[in-house]
Design an enzyme around this catalytic site. Structure first.
Site, short mmCIF file in Angstrom:
data_model
loop_
_atom_site.label_atom_id
_atom_site.label_comp_id
_atom_site.label_asym_id
_atom_site.label_seq_id
_atom_site.Cartn_x
_atom_site.Cartn_y
_atom_site.Cartn_z
N TYR A 129 21.90 9.75 13.00
CA TYR A 129 21.97 9.06 14.30
C TYR A 129 22.33 10.05 15.41
CZ TYR A 129 24.24 6.39 18.03
OH TYR A 129 24.63 5.91 19.26
C1 UGA Z 1 30.32 4.05 17.60
C2 UGA Z 1 28.94 3.40 17.78
O1 UGA Z 1 28.62 2.57 16.69
C3 UGA Z 1 27.85 4.38 18.02
O2 UGA Z 1 26.65 3.69 18.38
C4 UGA Z 1 28.27 5.33 19.10
O3 UGA Z 1 27.29 6.21 19.44
C5 UGA Z 1 29.53 6.02 18.64
O4 UGA Z 1 30.54 5.01 18.57
C6 UGA Z 1 29.98 7.13 19.54
O5 UGA Z 1 31.06 7.09 20.10
O6 UGA Z 1 29.27 8.09 19.68
P1 UGA Z 1 31.85 4.63 15.59
O7 UGA Z 1 32.83 5.56 16.21
O8 UGA Z 1 31.57 4.80 14.15
O9 UGA Z 1 30.44 4.62 16.32
O10 UGA Z 1 32.42 3.16 15.93
P2 UGA Z 1 32.94 1.96 15.04
O11 UGA Z 1 31.87 1.34 14.26
O12 UGA Z 1 33.70 1.07 15.96
O13 UGA Z 1 33.93 2.65 13.99
C7 UGA Z 1 35.16 3.23 14.38
C8 UGA Z 1 35.89 3.71 13.13
O14 UGA Z 1 36.23 2.57 12.34
C9 UGA Z 1 35.05 4.62 12.23
O15 UGA Z 1 35.85 5.67 11.77
C10 UGA Z 1 34.65 3.74 11.06
O16 UGA Z 1 34.54 4.40 9.84
C11 UGA Z 1 35.79 2.75 11.01
N1 UGA Z 1 35.36 1.45 10.46
C12 UGA Z 1 34.32 0.78 11.02
C13 UGA Z 1 36.01 0.93 9.37
O17 UGA Z 1 36.95 1.55 8.83
N2 UGA Z 1 35.63 -0.29 8.89
C14 UGA Z 1 34.59 -1.00 9.45
O18 UGA Z 1 34.29 -2.10 8.98
C15 UGA Z 1 33.93 -0.45 10.55
#
Ligand code: UGA
Length: 312
Positions: free
Chosen positions: A148
């Protein structure tokens, strides 16, 4: 002003469209209503935008005739794309390449001969991967850790190419984990808050010690609006981040205190593509647009909780 918002039915696109309409602008929203998550949620977002000055076009930027969409447009906010860091491996990569790279290239081609058009591209903190330095400035060499992130960076480079070769006025904004009402259902806060509401299990990937510079959606919209209208060198790139460094475990504690009950937490392995930490340096954005984040994590989480509670 006349604005094009791609991805208008999505989380950030719907908030941006509402803000532009409230300021008296005409907005054309385009969205392919992809099946990545429930169409009912996107239609609900569209219903919230409904306005006499809002025109919705359901189309796919990867094969649509883009010329007419740009007619009379002053600013094109390019938010459409295939999101999701953890689901970008394997066969689904074709969707990422098409929606994030090819669609952006087609939009840039259509935009390049439009005199005076500004194109604001929604990039991502995922371009940095596990960054070398924190808070991370835009000058740090990007090194994505997920397919991504590779597609988001490729599209950002395309914006830079069209700026350098055709003088197209592009600005790329690197959003850091955006949250707030209407956040996508695959993202952490919506999953955690819905689980809290429904008494279900919360799944944490890894130790929960991973850190994110979470950014409230209104602060993102403010950065979008300012970058659409303030003169900046073509090809500029800016971080947009909330300014706090919070671990997922800290977020869970905040949620428990907001909802007033303990969460049922289940831990799984670290998700492939997840980075250990993000933290954005927003000095450049503050200088260019006088922007600063206004909504802190607790307040933003409370607003998202109100939204999640109301949708039940
Ligand atoms: C998010 C967005 O989904 C992306 O589209 C975006 O580009 C990205 O931010 C970015 O900042 O560039 P992410 O940081 O993975 O990605 O956001 P979340 O899905 O809110 O996850 C945040 C954290 O929580 C991650 O470390 C993930 O592993 C964790 N998480 C997420 C969990 O532990 N459990 C879950 O059910 C979901």
């Amino acid at each position: 002003m006349r604005a094009l918002v791609t991805g208008a039915a999505g989380f950030i696109g719907s908030h941006l469209s509402q803000r532009l309409l409230a300021e008296g602008h005409d907005v054309i929203g385009v969205d392919n209503l992809s099946a990545y998550y429930a169409g009912t949620l996107k239609r609900r977002n569209l219903a919230a935008i409904a306005h006499p000055r809002f025109t919705f076009v359901q189309d796919d930027l990867a094969d649509a005739d883009l010329g007419p969409l740009l007619d009379g447009v002053d600013v094109a906010y390019h938010l459409a794309g295939q999101p999701g860091v953890r689901s970008s491996w394997g066969e689904t990569f074709a969707d990422y390449a098409r929606a994030n790279v090819l669609a952006t290239q087609r939009l840039l081609e259509a935009a390049r001969c439009r005199e005076g058009l500004r194109l604001v591209y929604a990039s991502s903190s995922s371009v940095y991967g596990d960054a070398e330095a924190f808070p991370t400035a835009e000058t740090v060499l990007p090194c994505p850790r997920s397919p991504y992130g590779v597609t988001k960076l490729a599209a950002e480079h395309l914006c830079g190419l069209y700026a350098a070769n055709f003088g197209l006025s592009t600005v790329s904004l690197r959003f850091f984990t955006v949250y707030g009402p209407r956040q996508r259902p695959d993202m952490a806060f919506t999953r955690f808050l819905r689980a809290a509401r429904d008494g279900q299990q919360v799944t944490i990937y890894g130790t929960g010690e991973q850190i994110r510079d979470f950014t409230y959606v209104d602060d993102i919209v403010e950065a979008l609006v300012r970058s659409g209208t303030t003169p900046t060198p073509a090809g500029s790139v800016f971080n947009v981040s909330g300014g706090g460094s919070h671990s997922v475990n800290e977020v869970l504690e905040e949620i428990e205190s907001i909802v007033g009950k303990p969460l049922n937490i289940h831990r799984e392995a670290v998700a492939r593509g997840d980075v250990r930490r993000t933290s954005g340096d927003t000095t450049a954005l503050a200088r260019a647009f006088g922007w600063r984040p206004r909504v802190q994590l607790r307040e933003g989480l409370r607003r998202q909780w109100d939204w999640v509670s109301a949708e039940a």
